[in-house]
Design an enzyme around this catalytic site. Structure first.
Site, PDB file in Angstrom:
ATOM      1  NE  ARG A  88      -4.442  -0.158   2.226  1.00  0.00           N
ATOM      2  CZ  ARG A  88      -5.318  -1.114   2.469  1.00  0.00           C
ATOM      3  NH1 ARG A  88      -4.958  -2.366   2.461  1.00  0.00           N
ATOM      4  NH2 ARG A  88      -6.568  -0.807   2.702  1.00  0.00           N
ATOM      5  NE  ARG A 123     -16.153  -2.986   3.200  1.00  0.00           N
ATOM      6  CZ  ARG A 123     -14.892  -2.855   2.802  1.00  0.00           C
ATOM      7  NH1 ARG A 123     -14.485  -3.441   1.695  1.00  0.00           N
ATOM      8  NH2 ARG A 123     -14.063  -2.112   3.491  1.00  0.00           N
TER       9      ARG A 123
HETATM   10  P1  AMP Z   1      -8.391  -3.311   4.260  1.00  0.00           P
HETATM   11  O1  AMP Z   1      -9.218  -4.400   4.824  1.00  0.00           O
HETATM   12  O2  AMP Z   1      -7.435  -3.797   3.197  1.00  0.00           O
HETATM   13  O3  AMP Z   1      -9.222  -2.143   3.795  1.00  0.00           O
HETATM   14  O4  AMP Z   1      -7.457  -2.763   5.451  1.00  0.00           O
HETATM   15  C1  AMP Z   1      -8.024  -2.199   6.612  1.00  0.00           C
HETATM   16  C2  AMP Z   1      -6.999  -1.353   7.334  1.00  0.00           C
HETATM   17  O5  AMP Z   1      -5.882  -2.174   7.704  1.00  0.00           O
HETATM   18  C3  AMP Z   1      -6.405  -0.220   6.520  1.00  0.00           C
HETATM   19  O6  AMP Z   1      -7.203   0.951   6.534  1.00  0.00           O
HETATM   20  C4  AMP Z   1      -5.072  -0.021   7.237  1.00  0.00           C
HETATM   21  O7  AMP Z   1      -5.245   0.664   8.468  1.00  0.00           O
HETATM   22  C5  AMP Z   1      -4.676  -1.454   7.572  1.00  0.00           C
HETATM   23  N1  AMP Z   1      -3.883  -2.071   6.489  1.00  0.00           N
HETATM   24  C6  AMP Z   1      -4.210  -3.146   5.723  1.00  0.00           C
HETATM   25  N2  AMP Z   1      -3.253  -3.443   4.839  1.00  0.00           N
HETATM   26  C7  AMP Z   1      -2.276  -2.527   5.029  1.00  0.00           C
HETATM   27  C8  AMP Z   1      -1.017  -2.262   4.407  1.00  0.00           C
HETATM   28  N3  AMP Z   1      -0.551  -3.011   3.390  1.00  0.00           N
HETATM   29  N4  AMP Z   1      -0.282  -1.202   4.875  1.00  0.00           N
HETATM   30  C9  AMP Z   1      -0.716  -0.442   5.895  1.00  0.00           C
HETATM   31  N5  AMP Z   1      -1.896  -0.607   6.516  1.00  0.00           N
HETATM   32  C10 AMP Z   1      -2.674  -1.650   6.093  1.00  0.00           C
END
Ligand code: AMP
Length: 210
Positions: A88, A123
């Site tokens: 990310r 969602r």
């Molecule tokens: P997601 O389910 O992919 O939307 O991730 C939810 C939250 O987890 C994000 O808003 C970040 O706070 C954290 N997160 C997930 N993947 C990453 C990543 N690769 N780098 C940093 N934070 C992450």
């Protein structure tokens, strides 16, 4: 197939990753799901990640790089993987390159911000397995119950409208530069979001030539 799913939060990365995982017979690794499980279990990583996640900010790169190194180590990843939500940031992508993580393709699902905000409001996410549904576009067979594992569906705390706005801003400033990163390496494929999940899947198959 070694694939990265790119795109804004709510673009449908998780949903399409699950479909691709079944079709290609390779596991999906979702850092979001790994982090939510760590928060729920109260592990040291979970305790460190929680406040960032609740605020719609990114968890520090060193935590994520450690998670990925461990997750890709298993034998189930030998024939391929789908990375959902990672990398990310550019430092995460660079660290993955340094670790020798191979990538065939980075798939970007393009969705405009207004659609994302609307979509996140509907969602619903499984507390146990992390599967994702939508009250209109992708409803579970039984309201409030996960089709995959039968556990309860909830609204993710970070799907609240103010947090979604923060997450979109984070996406545009910190994650979008990855499009150029993978374009320069000849790995980027872009698909436009379609009105249905199935139509977007069809575009993805076309883009991947599968
Ligand atoms: P997601 O389910 O992919 O939307 O991730 C939810 C939250 O987890 C994000 O808003 C970040 O706070 C954290 N997160 C997930 N993947 C990453 C990543 N690769 N780098 C940093 N934070 C992450």
């Amino acid at each position: 197939m070694k694939l990265i799913m790119l795109g804004a939060p709510g673009a449908g990365k998780g949903t399409q990753a699950e479909i691709l995982s079944k079709k290609l017979g390779v596991p999906t690794i979702s850092t979001g799901n790994i982090l939510r499980a760590a928060v729920k279990a109260g592990t040291p990583i979970g305790l460190k990640a929680k406040s960032f996640m609740d605020a719609g900010a990114l968890v520090p790169d060193d935590v994520i790089i450690g998670i990925i190194a461990e997750a890709l180590h298993g034998p189930e990843c030998e024939s391929g993987y789908i990375l959902d939500g990672v990398p990310r940031t550019i430092p995460q992508a660079e660290a993955m390159e340094q670790q020798g993580v191979e990538i065939d393709c980075a798939l970007d699902i393009e969705v405009d911000d207004d659609t994302i905000v609307e979509r996140m409001a509907g969602r619903r996410t499984c507390v146990a397995c992390g599967a994702s549904f939508h009250v209109v576009n992708n409803p579970p067979k039984q309201e409030g119950v996960c089709d995959m594992c039968g556990q309860a569906l909830t609204i993710r705390k970070d799907d609240a409208p103010e947090t979604v706005k923060a997450r979109l801003e984070t996406y545009h400033t910190q994650t979008e530069p990855l499009l150029a990163f993978y374009r320069e390496r000849g790995k980027l494929r872009t698909v436009e979001n379609q009105p249905t999940i199935e139509a977007t899947t069809a575009e993805i198959y076309k883009a991947l030539g599968i």
